[in-house]
Each structure stands twice: as structure tokens, then as C-alpha cells.
Design a protein around this motif. Structure first.
Motif, short mmCIF file in Angstrom:
data_model
loop_
_atom_site.label_atom_id
_atom_site.label_comp_id
_atom_site.label_asym_id
_atom_site.label_seq_id
_atom_site.Cartn_x
_atom_site.Cartn_y
_atom_site.Cartn_z
N ALA A 121 0.85 -1.20 0.00
CA ALA A 121 0.00 0.00 0.00
C ALA A 121 0.88 1.24 0.00
CB ALA A 121 -0.89 0.01 1.24
N TYR A 122 0.57 2.17 -0.92
CA TYR A 122 1.38 3.40 -1.00
C TYR A 122 0.49 4.63 -1.24
CZ TYR A 122 0.57 2.71 -5.96
OH TYR A 122 -0.03 2.52 -7.19
N GLY A 123 -0.80 4.40 -1.30
CA GLY A 123 -1.74 5.52 -1.53
C GLY A 123 -2.85 5.40 -0.50
N SER A 124 -4.10 5.40 -0.99
CA SER A 124 -5.23 5.36 -0.03
C SER A 124 -5.27 4.05 0.73
CB SER A 124 -6.55 5.55 -0.78
OG SER A 124 -6.76 4.46 -1.67
N LEU A 125 -4.65 3.01 0.20
CA LEU A 125 -4.66 1.72 0.93
C LEU A 125 -3.91 1.84 2.26
CD1 LEU A 125 -4.09 -0.94 -1.90
CD2 LEU A 125 -6.25 -0.22 -0.85
N LEU A 128 -6.86 3.61 4.28
CA LEU A 128 -8.22 3.09 4.05
C LEU A 128 -8.12 1.75 3.35
CD1 LEU A 128 -11.24 4.12 4.37
CD2 LEU A 128 -11.09 4.70 1.97
N ARG A 156 -12.47 9.97 -6.19
CA ARG A 156 -12.11 11.35 -5.79
C ARG A 156 -12.35 12.35 -6.93
NH1 ARG A 156 -11.39 11.43 -0.15
NH2 ARG A 156 -11.34 9.20 0.29
N ARG A 195 -11.88 -2.40 -6.64
CA ARG A 195 -11.52 -1.02 -6.25
C ARG A 195 -10.37 -0.48 -7.10
NH1 ARG A 195 -9.69 0.81 -0.11
NH2 ARG A 195 -8.28 2.50 -0.70
N GLU A 196 -9.36 -1.28 -7.30
CA GLU A 196 -8.14 -0.81 -7.97
C GLU A 196 -8.18 -0.97 -9.48
OE1 GLU A 196 -7.02 0.82 -5.12
OE2 GLU A 196 -5.06 0.32 -5.89
N TYR A 222 -0.59 -2.69 -6.82
CA TYR A 222 -1.51 -2.20 -7.86
C TYR A 222 -0.95 -0.88 -8.38
CZ TYR A 222 -4.75 -5.78 -6.34
OH TYR A 222 -5.32 -7.00 -6.04
N SER A 251 -16.11 8.91 -2.87
CA SER A 251 -15.39 8.57 -1.63
C SER A 251 -15.00 9.81 -0.84
CB SER A 251 -14.12 7.76 -1.96
OG SER A 251 -14.48 6.57 -2.61
N TYR A 257 -7.70 13.01 0.32
CA TYR A 257 -6.79 11.94 -0.13
C TYR A 257 -5.33 12.39 0.02
CZ TYR A 257 -4.84 8.41 -3.32
OH TYR A 257 -4.11 7.36 -3.88
N1 LIG Z 1 -2.70 1.18 -5.22
C1 LIG Z 1 -2.38 2.39 -4.47
C2 LIG Z 1 -3.35 3.49 -4.73
C3 LIG Z 1 -4.72 3.03 -4.39
C4 LIG Z 1 -5.68 4.16 -4.52
O1 LIG Z 1 -5.44 5.24 -4.03
N2 LIG Z 1 -6.76 3.87 -5.22
C5 LIG Z 1 -7.75 4.89 -5.27
C6 LIG Z 1 -8.32 5.06 -6.62
S1 LIG Z 1 -8.77 3.60 -7.40
C7 LIG Z 1 -8.78 4.50 -4.21
O2 LIG Z 1 -9.05 3.36 -3.99
N3 LIG Z 1 -9.26 5.47 -3.54
C8 LIG Z 1 -10.19 5.23 -2.46
C9 LIG Z 1 -10.44 6.56 -1.85
O3 LIG Z 1 -9.97 7.53 -2.46
O4 LIG Z 1 -11.08 6.65 -0.78
C10 LIG Z 1 -2.26 2.03 -2.99
O5 LIG Z 1 -1.60 1.03 -2.78
O6 LIG Z 1 -2.73 2.71 -2.08
#
Ligand SMILES: N[C@@H](CCC(=O)N[C@@H](CS)C(=O)NCC(=O)O)C(=O)O
Length: 401
Positions: A121-125, A128, A156, A195-196, A222, A251, A257
Motif C-alpha cells: 500500500a502506497y496511496g489510499s490503501l 483506508l 475522488r 476497487r483498484e 496495484y 469517496s 486523499y
Molecule cells: N494502489 C495504491 C493506490 C490506491 C488508490 O489510491 N486507489 C484509489 C483510486 S482507485 C482509491 O481506492 N481510492 C479510495 C479513496 O480515495 O477513498 C495504494 O496502494 O494505495
């Protein structure tokens, strides 16, 4: 004992006929006897150009049924993705490609000491996750940088006003810090695929994860590449910041975010600043101030967000065999688990722990540990199955709020 799962892949959809009770029945015997080495035993080209792969276990391995079902669903997602990209008269190629996926999964899951399927996980994961997991550790992947170059219209942003979310772009000297989750349960992979991949335009691939302590191991990540239709690519950070402040989706606001991810990185990786992220956050907050926007409203209610704390291993490390060091820097859910859902943690707390949880697949489970053995009785509303399971001591069974 055969872990039988059979899925027939057709050109338009993937059906799975997996015996849930088998998985739980298999879970009833010692988890160690459970196998999920999946190898394709046979495939054939049928009139509908369907490609069917029968999976049968090949050797006894020490992993638990939750990982087994996560692996099976990973393969199904891979097969579906392959079939959607392959032309129908290449189903034999599809099956050969599936064999490669099976072999890759086999080496991935069984090469790490937790015998689990890990997701990076490196973003929203990071804040969340939204899926069940039984371990989370900090670390980094090499050869990438985190960039807000992926558009998003389903979380978003909207079709008219896409937001910006994180992806990884290749850089031989880059590295990205984040969390690796040992996922469990059959819901995790389908959830992440939807989701991804389906909603986000990301694709999944394996890479090496370097934990803060311990040996590297394979993780599933992802990543959104330049080929996906939502790709927005590079841009001046100030322009990206303006886009972020003008985007909101189902979301929540895009500002949330960026700020939540920046907070996560500051808290857990103070020594590894992400300059792209922090510059973007600075410009976003400057615009929020200039436009007199209400930041607390933009940040939403935090529903579903999790906050991680470093697990104190000093106690358990004291009596840990030095040859079998705990994976330090592991995390544990904090108290953001709703009152109705108790956490059951079997790690060296009390000899007897009682817990109850609502599983992420709509089931209800009561579980308790006696000394080092975890026992559980559950009812799955989804397929009206009463099931009984045991889990290895040391696993923290938590349910996502
Ligand atoms: N794969 C990345 C990025 C994942 C991500 O940020 N995906 C977004 C767009 S598909 C998401 O799920 N967002 C949920 C949100 O924004 O609450 C991670 O490992 O976090």
C-alpha cells in the motif's frame, strides 16, 4: 486431501464453483495440513473457447485457509483479466499464461515466512485498506517513485472533473515507502480487483518489498500505467494542486486523499520525506486557504479510515527465540474498530481471549483463544453456512470497520 476448486473461464465471465464449506472444513483440521499449492492439472479448449483450469493441491504446505481462498481469488482475477485482454482463439495461450501466474503465485506466497499473500500500500490503501488482513509491516519497494499522475473518476473525482490519485512510476534509483498487508479471507482480492482495477485503472504485479527489518519478500502491488484510460501524467505541481482542490467524488474530496496520505507518511516515515507529495500538499493547503475553503469539511468524517500504531514487541521479543525474530515494526489496528466488533488478538496477551466480529463477507463470528490455540464458531450470512475454524496462535484476527 484435495482442496478442490474448479473454475471455468469463459470469454465473457468467470464463474467460480468453490466449496466454501470445504475451505472451512479444511480449516478445521490443523491449518498446517492445508495445502494451496495450485497447479493446473488439466486444461482443454472447449467449443466456447473457454479455458478451464482444475486446481488441485500438489504438496502439503503450512498455510491457512484464509490465505488459500485469497490465492484462489487472485488467480481468478488474473484469469479474468487475461481473458479480457486475450482474443478468444488464444485460450490455450491464456492457460499457458495462467500457468505462469500460478507458478509466480506459488513462489510468492510460499517464499515468505508468513506463508501469506501480501499487498503493498502506497496511496489510499495506507489509511483506508478496506479489506481483512492479519499483519501489516512498514517498508519500501525499489525502482519506483510515487506520483499523482493517475486520474480518478470513481472515488475522488467525476467524469467531468477527474481527481488525482497516487500511482508508481518507474525510476531505477527511486524507492517508495508504505505498508505491506498480509491479506486474508476470500473477500480481499475481489474487493481490491474491483476497487483498484475495475474502478481505478490499476493493474496488479508482483515486486520485492523491503521490510524495515527482515528479509525482502514478494508483494502484490496495484499500479496505474501510462496505458490506462485514466492516466493524466506529469504536470506542474501547482496545476495538479488546483485540480485536487476542485475535485470531489463518491469517496470524498480529493484534498482529503492528499492530506491523509501526507499525514501517514509524516507519521510513519519521518526520515524518508516524499518531496512530490509534500510539495503537492503544501500547494493544496495554500489554495484551500486562498479560497477560504473549510478544511475540516474537505477531510470528511474519516469513516472507515484506520490509524496504525507500531506494535510493542518488547514483551513478546523478550521470550522470543533469537533464531526466530519477530518481524519488528509490525502494526496493529488501533481502537478505530467499532464497539460492536471486538478484536481477537492471540498474541501473548491473556491465556483466554474472547472476541466477536462481523466478517468482511457479511458473516458473524465468535472466536476465542485458549492458551495458544484459536477456536472460532461462525455463521456466514452470505451462503448460510455454519462454520467452525481454528487459527494459528499469534495471528491477530481483526475485522475492518
Ligand atoms: N494502489 C495504491 C493506490 C490506491 C488508490 O489510491 N486507489 C484509489 C483510486 S482507485 C482509491 O481506492 N481510492 C479510495 C479513496 O480515495 O477513498 C495504494 O496502494 O494505495
Amino acid at each position: 486431501m484435495v482442496l478442490g476448486c474448479f473454475f471455468r473461464l469463459c470469454t465473457t465471465k468467470v464463474n467460480i464453483n468453490m466449496h466454501h464449506t470445504d475451505l472451512h472444513r479444511l480449516g478445521r483440521s490443523r491449518l498446517k495440513r492445508l495445502s494451496n499449492t495450485i497447479s493446473d492439472k488439466s486444461y482443454h479448449k472447449s467449443r466456447q473457447n473457454a479455458c478451464s483450469i482444475q486446481c488441485q493441491h500438489k504438496s502439503v504446505l503450512k498455510i491457512n485457509s484464509l490465505t488459500a481462498s485469497a490465492c484462489i481469488n487472485f488467480l481468478i482475477a488474473q484469469a479474468k483479466c487475461l481473458l479480457e485482454t486475450e482474443t478468444v482463439d488464444q485460450s490455450s495461450d491464456c492457460c499457458i499464461r495462467m500457468n505462469e501466474k500460478v507458478a509466480e503465485l506459488e513462489s510468492t506466497v510460499f517464499s515468505n515466512d508468513t506463508k501469506a499473500l501480501w499487498v503493498f500500500a502506497y496511496g489510499s490503501l495506507c489509511w483506508l485498506p478496506g479489506f481483512q488482513f492479519h499483519k501489516a509491516v512498514t517498508g519500501h519497494v525499489k525502482g519506483y517513485n510515487r506520483r499523482f499522475w493517475q486520474g480518478n473518476t470513481t472515488h475522488r473525482g467525476t467524469e467531468d472533473k477527474p481527481g488525482r490519485v497516487a500511482t508508481l512510476v518507474e525510476d531505477p534509483v527511486g524507492s517508495v515507502h508504505g505498508l505491506a498487508f498480509a491479506i486474508s479471507g476470500e473477500a480481499a482480492i475481489p474487493y481490491l480487483s474491483k476497487r483498484e482495477c475495475e474502478l481505478g485503472g490499476y493493474i496488479s504485479q508482483f515486486t520485492d518489498f523491503h521490510p524495515a527489518k527482515g528479509q525482502p519478500f514478494k508483494v502484490l502491488l496495484y499500479v496505474a500505467t501510462i496505458k490506462n484510460p485514466l492516466w493524466l501524467g506529469d504536470g506542474k505541481v501547482k496545476d495538479i494542486a488546483r485540480q485536487v482542490t476542485e475535485s470531489r467524488g463518491p469517496s470524498g474530496h480529493n484534498v482529503e486523499y492528499v492530506v491523509r496520505l501526507a499525514n501517514f507518511m509524516r507519521e510513519h516515515f519521518p526520515e524518508h520525506p516524499d518531496h512530490h507529495l509534500f510539495e503537492l500538499e503544501k500547494d493544496v493547503l495554500a489554495i484551500v486557504g486562498e479560497k477560504n475553503m473549510c478544511l475540516s469539511k474537505l477531510m470528511g468524517t474519516g469513516q472507515g479510515c484506520v490509524k496504525f500504531v507500531k506494535k510493542d514487541h518488547s514483551a513478546s521479543n523478550a521470550n522470543n527465540d533469537q533464531n526466530n525474530p519477530e518481524r519488528v515494526d509490525s502494526f496493529e489496528h488501533t481502537t478505530r474498530v467499532p464497539e460492536k466488533t471486538l478484536r481477537c488478538s492471540c498474541r501473548d496477551e491473556l491465556p483466554v481471549q474472547v472476541g466477536g466480529s462481523v466478517t468482511s463477507t457479511g458473516g458473524v463470528a465468535v472466536h476465542f483463544t485458549l492458551l495458544n490455540l484459536g477456536l472460532g464458531l461462525g455463521f456466514k450470512c452470505t451462503d448460510y453456512a455454519l462454520y467452525f475454524f481454528i487459527f494459528q496462535s499469534g495471528e491477530t484476527i481483526t475485522t475492518r470497520p
